[in-house]
Enzyme design. Structure first.
Site, PDB file in Angstrom:
ATOM      1  N   ALA A 110      17.029   0.717  28.995  1.00  0.00           N
ATOM      2  CA  ALA A 110      15.161   0.830  29.570  1.00  0.00           C
ATOM      3  C   ALA A 110      15.759   0.763  30.514  1.00  0.00           C
ATOM      4  CB  ALA A 110      14.081   0.174  29.251  1.00  0.00           C
ATOM      5  N   LYS A 111      14.773   0.672  32.170  1.00  0.00           N
ATOM      6  CA  LYS A 111      15.338   0.129  32.897  1.00  0.00           C
ATOM      7  C   LYS A 111      14.449  -0.092  33.695  1.00  0.00           C
ATOM      8  CE  LYS A 111      19.205  -0.739  35.334  1.00  0.00           C
ATOM      9  NZ  LYS A 111      20.403  -1.086  34.667  1.00  0.00           N
TER      10      LYS A 111
END
Ligand code: GLU
Length: 426
Positions: A110-111
């Site tokens: 994720a980011k």
């Protein structure tokens, strides 16, 4: 004037997709798994209000993109930067999925972040922005669901505010069970000894192991670093400890050079007092930023933003080794030129994976209620990253392929295996 090129958002996503598709073709990835990995599971966009110091309310936009969680909870940083947007976050989330898979961690990718220039806000404002963003994220993050960490322009203070906000929204009996909602916290607040140096340490270690395989040491090797934040500083610290010489640094404000060597600790102290700027440092001279990548050196460490080495400038790189401290600093066109010129690129998903490996140990420490010493932590990171390094090197030699291709094959095959074993629900 900005000397570090700001990433072209669309092409970060283009790059990661090109890298993925190339690997998928070469390993004949199962077509159903290819479909799944080509998209991001969730893209969260949040607009939230924050009261500024002058009493006015400003609306901010925050992002969290969750790419894939086949191997475990989503994991990846949050950055505060004007270029943050959903396409950027998608590309960076995909890189996290490959990075955690390659490292053999029980995580997905994720980011996210907030589209701001953090230098434009007071500490109090940054705290309120961070807390309100955390509150807006709500149950989209969680210690067994999605675990943010520091990234560009965020640090252990940011993580302390996030952890405290998240834990404060839980009943007090559950508070401590939620401490590992973020990693990269300060040591006094559930953080891991050594987490802040772990990314830079990993950059150094992969470079050291590469030269070791060539029968060479780091002594006397000249290196240049773009970005003198946490990663650039710690990588320089460890490299110079082994006798390598830092000859130039470029940041968003200036490019400085000293062929006799730049004193790493002095430069770090200097830049810390100037909001992270190296401009005006007396131990080096300022030079034309356009000539930075063309400086004669052994090792080039881009440790700032994405898309810095492209078709425009890759031909000028003189280094033997490019070590990707940042995520996506060499685009696919730049990489082609560099590889044709015989340059070895240690890819981001290997080179800077010391950070997320450190995060994993912090998460485990919190989960198990343990406290480890700096020495223990560094040994654990060293062991894990060394194993991964040799796995990638083994495939590079066996397949006569470049390092990124080898790293991608290992990362994507691991996810493919997990999907094949479990099948697709329902
Ligand atoms: N932001 C770092 C990265 O890009 C660390 C991520 C983490 O520790 O979760 O790898």
């Amino acid at each position: 004037m900005t000397t570090i090129k700001e990433a072209t958002k669309k092409s970060m996503l283009d790059n990661v997709m090109q890298q993925f598709n190339k690997t998928a073709d070469s390993i004949k990835l199962n077509p159903n798994i290819r479909k799944i990995l080509s998209i991001t599971n969730n893209e969260i966009i949040l607009n939230f209000p924050v009261k500024m110091d002058n009493g006015e309310v400003q609306i901010f936009t925050g992002y969290r993109v969750q790419h894939n969680n086949a191997l475990g909870p989503y994991k990846g940083g949050l950055r505060y930067h004007p270029t943050v947007d959903v396409d950027d976050a998608k590309a960076l989330a995909m890189w996290m999925t490959w990075k955690t898979s390659l490292a053999g961690l029980p995580y997905g990718g994720a980011k996210g972040g907030i589209q701001i220039d953090p230098t434009a806000y007071s500490i109090g404002e940054l705290e309120r922005i961070t807390r309100r963003f955390t509150y807006a994220l709500g149950e989209n993050i969680g210690p067994e669901h999605d675990i943010p960490a520091p990234d560009v322009n965020t640090n252990e203070q940011t993580m302390a505010w996030m952890a405290d906000t998240f834990m404060s929204t839980k009943p007090s009996s559950e508070r401590s069970r939620n401490q590992h909602v973020v990693t990269g916290k300060p040591v006094g607040s559930g953080g891991l000894e050594g987490r802040n140096r772990s990314t830079g340490y990993g950059v150094y270690l992969t470079i050291k192991l590469l030269y070791k395989s060539r029968g060479e040491s780091l002594k006397g090797k000249k290196f240049i670093v773009q970005g003198f934040g946490n990663v650039g500083y710690w990588a320089s610290h460890f490299l110079t400890q082994d006798g390598a010489i830092l000859i130039a640094v470029q940041d968003a404000h200036a490019t400085i050079v000293n062929q006799k060597g730049i004193a790493v600790a002095a430069l770090f102290d200097y830049s810390k007092k100037r909001k992270g700027s190296v401009q005006g440092f007396s131990g080096a001279e300022e030079m034309d930023p356009k000539l930075f990548f063309g400086l004669a050196c052994d090792i080039l460490i881009p440790a700032a933003l994405g898309n810095q080495i492209t078709a425009e400038n890759a031909y000028s790189v003189k280094a033997d080794v490019i070590a990707e401290g940042a995520n996506g600093p060499v685009d696919t066109d730049g990489e082609k030129i560099a590889l044709e010129n015989g340059i070895t690129i240690i890819p981001d998903i290997l080179c800077n994976s010391g950070g997320v490996i450190g995060s994993y140990f912090e998460w485990l420490q919190n989960r198990n209620g343990e406290l480890w010493s700096l020495e223990e932590v560094m040994q654990k990171i060293d062991k894990k990253l060394t194993e991964v390094f040799y796995k990638v090197e083994g495939l590079v030699e066996e397949g006569e392929i470049d390092w990124r291709t080898a790293a991608y094959i290992l990362a994507i095959t691991r996810i493919e295996t997990a999907y094949i074993q479990r099948g697709i629900f329902p």
